[in-house]
Write an enzyme that holds these catalytic residues in place. Structure first.
Site, PDB file in Angstrom:
ATOM      1  N   MET A  36      53.958  21.351  43.803  1.00  0.00           N
ATOM      2  CA  MET A  36      52.867  21.845  44.815  1.00  0.00           C
ATOM      3  C   MET A  36      51.374  21.571  44.669  1.00  0.00           C
ATOM      4  O   MET A  36      50.568  21.919  45.139  1.00  0.00           O
ATOM      5  CB  MET A  36      52.890  23.533  44.921  1.00  0.00           C
ATOM      6  CG  MET A  36      54.293  24.142  45.096  1.00  0.00           C
ATOM      7  SD  MET A  36      54.113  25.735  45.768  1.00  0.00           S
ATOM      8  CE  MET A  36      53.479  26.393  44.252  1.00  0.00           C
ATOM      9  N   ASN A  38      47.802  19.873  42.665  1.00  0.00           N
ATOM     10  CA  ASN A  38      47.065  20.414  41.548  1.00  0.00           C
ATOM     11  C   ASN A  38      47.856  20.134  40.219  1.00  0.00           C
ATOM     12  O   ASN A  38      48.226  21.074  39.373  1.00  0.00           O
ATOM     13  CB  ASN A  38      46.831  21.866  41.548  1.00  0.00           C
ATOM     14  CG  ASN A  38      45.788  22.325  40.788  1.00  0.00           C
ATOM     15  OD1 ASN A  38      45.850  23.310  39.902  1.00  0.00           O
ATOM     16  ND2 ASN A  38      44.737  21.712  40.814  1.00  0.00           N
ATOM     17  N   LEU A  39      48.127  18.999  39.662  1.00  0.00           N
ATOM     18  CA  LEU A  39      48.786  18.372  38.794  1.00  0.00           C
ATOM     19  C   LEU A  39      48.266  18.380  37.483  1.00  0.00           C
ATOM     20  O   LEU A  39      46.923  18.169  37.506  1.00  0.00           O
ATOM     21  CB  LEU A  39      49.312  16.978  39.173  1.00  0.00           C
ATOM     22  CG  LEU A  39      50.031  16.786  40.424  1.00  0.00           C
ATOM     23  CD1 LEU A  39      50.508  15.287  40.660  1.00  0.00           C
ATOM     24  CD2 LEU A  39      51.052  17.733  40.514  1.00  0.00           C
ATOM     25  N   GLY A  42      51.741  18.679  32.048  1.00  0.00           N
ATOM     26  CA  GLY A  42      53.057  19.331  32.469  1.00  0.00           C
ATOM     27  C   GLY A  42      53.855  18.285  33.591  1.00  0.00           C
ATOM     28  O   GLY A  42      55.083  17.988  33.237  1.00  0.00           O
ATOM     29  N   HIS A  43      53.134  18.650  34.514  1.00  0.00           N
ATOM     30  CA  HIS A  43      53.706  17.648  35.691  1.00  0.00           C
ATOM     31  C   HIS A  43      53.915  16.177  35.217  1.00  0.00           C
ATOM     32  O   HIS A  43      54.895  15.639  35.504  1.00  0.00           O
ATOM     33  CB  HIS A  43      52.956  17.862  37.026  1.00  0.00           C
ATOM     34  CG  HIS A  43      52.532  19.149  37.545  1.00  0.00           C
ATOM     35  ND1 HIS A  43      51.561  19.779  37.528  1.00  0.00           N
ATOM     36  CD2 HIS A  43      53.683  19.911  38.187  1.00  0.00           C
ATOM     37  CE1 HIS A  43      51.673  20.679  38.013  1.00  0.00           C
ATOM     38  NE2 HIS A  43      52.766  21.012  38.701  1.00  0.00           N
ATOM     39  N   GLN A  67      57.168  30.618  49.706  1.00  0.00           N
ATOM     40  CA  GLN A  67      57.587  31.374  48.245  1.00  0.00           C
ATOM     41  C   GLN A  67      56.420  32.071  47.760  1.00  0.00           C
ATOM     42  O   GLN A  67      56.269  32.648  46.730  1.00  0.00           O
ATOM     43  CB  GLN A  67      57.765  30.047  47.318  1.00  0.00           C
ATOM     44  CG  GLN A  67      56.632  28.885  47.053  1.00  0.00           C
ATOM     45  CD  GLN A  67      57.159  27.797  46.053  1.00  0.00           C
ATOM     46  OE1 GLN A  67      57.647  27.033  46.516  1.00  0.00           O
ATOM     47  NE2 GLN A  67      57.010  28.072  44.799  1.00  0.00           N
ATOM     48  N   LYS A 157      59.272  25.588  31.686  1.00  0.00           N
ATOM     49  CA  LYS A 157      58.268  26.670  31.939  1.00  0.00           C
ATOM     50  C   LYS A 157      58.773  27.964  33.047  1.00  0.00           C
ATOM     51  O   LYS A 157      58.872  29.255  32.791  1.00  0.00           O
ATOM     52  CB  LYS A 157      56.970  26.376  31.999  1.00  0.00           C
ATOM     53  CG  LYS A 157      55.982  27.698  32.029  1.00  0.00           C
ATOM     54  CD  LYS A 157      54.438  27.164  32.211  1.00  0.00           C
ATOM     55  CE  LYS A 157      54.245  27.178  33.875  1.00  0.00           C
ATOM     56  NZ  LYS A 157      54.253  28.710  34.508  1.00  0.00           N
ATOM     57  N   MET A 192      50.971  25.088  29.787  1.00  0.00           N
ATOM     58  CA  MET A 192      50.191  24.561  30.782  1.00  0.00           C
ATOM     59  C   MET A 192      50.817  24.847  32.218  1.00  0.00           C
ATOM     60  O   MET A 192      51.976  25.149  32.475  1.00  0.00           O
ATOM     61  CB  MET A 192      50.385  23.072  30.687  1.00  0.00           C
ATOM     62  CG  MET A 192      49.442  22.492  29.606  1.00  0.00           C
ATOM     63  SD  MET A 192      49.392  20.773  29.577  1.00  0.00           S
ATOM     64  CE  MET A 192      48.461  20.490  28.170  1.00  0.00           C
ATOM     65  N   SER A 194      49.103  25.199  36.611  1.00  0.00           N
ATOM     66  CA  SER A 194      47.943  25.161  37.619  1.00  0.00           C
ATOM     67  C   SER A 194      47.220  26.649  37.525  1.00  0.00           C
ATOM     68  O   SER A 194      46.053  26.469  37.730  1.00  0.00           O
ATOM     69  CB  SER A 194      48.495  24.866  38.870  1.00  0.00           C
ATOM     70  OG  SER A 194      49.389  23.742  38.886  1.00  0.00           O
TER      71      SER A 194
HETATM   72  O1  PAF Z   1      57.748  24.832  40.757  1.00  0.00           O
HETATM   73  C1  PAF Z   1      57.177  24.476  41.779  1.00  0.00           C
HETATM   74  O2  PAF Z   1      56.075  23.685  41.793  1.00  0.00           O
HETATM   75  C2  PAF Z   1      57.489  24.962  43.158  1.00  0.00           C
HETATM   76  O3  PAF Z   1      58.034  26.126  42.872  1.00  0.00           O
HETATM   77  C3  PAF Z   1      58.617  23.902  43.627  1.00  0.00           C
HETATM   78  C4  PAF Z   1      59.844  23.702  42.736  1.00  0.00           C
HETATM   79  C5  PAF Z   1      57.807  22.485  43.901  1.00  0.00           C
HETATM   80  C6  PAF Z   1      58.933  24.381  45.180  1.00  0.00           C
HETATM   81  O4  PAF Z   1      57.900  24.295  46.095  1.00  0.00           O
END
Ligand code: PAF
Length: 286
Positions: A36, A38-39, A42-43, A67, A157, A192, A194
């Site tokens: 989503m 805002n990396l 961890g990303h 979500q 996480k 970590m 966001s």
């Molecule tokens: O973990 C996330 O960042 C979100 O839940 C995902 C898997 C990208 C789905 O929107």
């Protein structure tokens, strides 16, 4: 492994699918990291894991409205596209997919097909964030369908999310390997996330109490304490440190079911707790 090419950004879902199909036709293995935005580090560790195992790496950035609950942070969720694109390029990502809401929800979000993964989505965060996991499963199914990767990478996480996506993938017969990647932590142990940026410097220090509590839970289980006792002590400890606790529990790591008191291995401690403006989650395998 082939060398990475420069990062390209694709917004149109059809172009995205075409690009990956070309790669796969050339015999290249494609890894996918849905995000989503805002990396943070961890990303980028997910990108690194994909980079190590695949010939081409695709990341997506989409802040998925379905979500988020009505009182959650969808509107204010940090959107940092330029920094994210620069970070992805530096991390060796080949393709950035940035779909808009109309591409993923052509009939609107209220009329959208929903993917519900029973059992695993009930309880834990599912109890405190009604509809959250339907939103996650639905958007990940859509993203998988557009990207059609060989493998997809998710952080451990979000343990319940990882188990949910594993199950959805098997149940729907999707030919995608789901890879869980270890949680990256700040030097004080804070996982970590966001959402850590919602914490003040003082709260960031105090938030590490979640990790220390998880370590203590694991230790107590290994020493023979009952699950009920371990969970009560953990909740009390977090409350004493200023958290509003959603849960602090021990579950079976495989399916998140409640273990019996004889179970001492293949367990996971899971915590969700609020500190200041942030809702934090973390877990530790036992
Ligand atoms: O973990 C996330 O960042 C979100 O839940 C995902 C898997 C990208 C789905 O929107």
């Amino acid at each position: 492994m082939n060398m990475p090419i420069d990062l390209q950004r694709v917004d149109a879902a059809e172009s995205m699918r075409r690009r990956v199909l070309e790669w796969r036709r050339d015999g290249l293995r494609v890894g996918f990291v849905p995000t989503m935005g805002n990396l943070h580090a961890g990303h980028y560790s997910l990108i690194a894991a994909a980079r190590a195992q695949c010939d081409r790496v695709v990341a997506s950035i989409f802040v998925n409205p379905t979500q988020f609950g009505p009182n959650e942070d969808f509107a204010t969720y940090p959107r940092t596209m330029d920094a994210d694109a620069a970070g992805l390029a530096a991390a060796g990502c080949d393709l950035l997919f940035v779909p808009d809401t109309a591409a993923l929800y052509p009939f609107g979000t209220a009329a959208a097909v929903r993917v519900h993964v029973p059992v695993i989505s009930a309880g834990l965060c599912g109890s405190f964030r009604p509809g959250h996991f339907d939103g996650v499963a639905s958007v990940v199914a859509k993203l998988f369908n557009w990207v059609q990767p060989d493998a997809a990478y998710f952080g451990r996480k979000d343990f319940q999310q990882l188990r949910l996506i594993e199950r959805m993938t098997v149940d729907l017969g999707l030919p995608i390997d789901i890879i869980g990647v270890d949680t990256l932590r700040e030097p004080n142990g804070l996982a970590m996330s966001s959402r850590n940026q919602y914490l003040s410097p003082d709260e960031r220090e105090r938030a590490a109490e979640i990790y220390r509590t998880l370590q203590a839970m694991g230790h107590a289980i290994r020493q023979g304490s009952t699950r009920a006792r371990v969970e009560t002590v953990a909740v009390d400890r977090l409350r004493a440190a200023g958290f509003r606790v959603d849960y602090a529990v021990i579950r079976r790591a495989g399916d998140l079911s409640e273990p019996g008191d004889g179970d001492r291995t293949h367990l996971v401690g899971l915590v969700a707790a609020h500190l200041g403006k942030a809702r934090l989650i973390d877990n530790l395998l036992i």
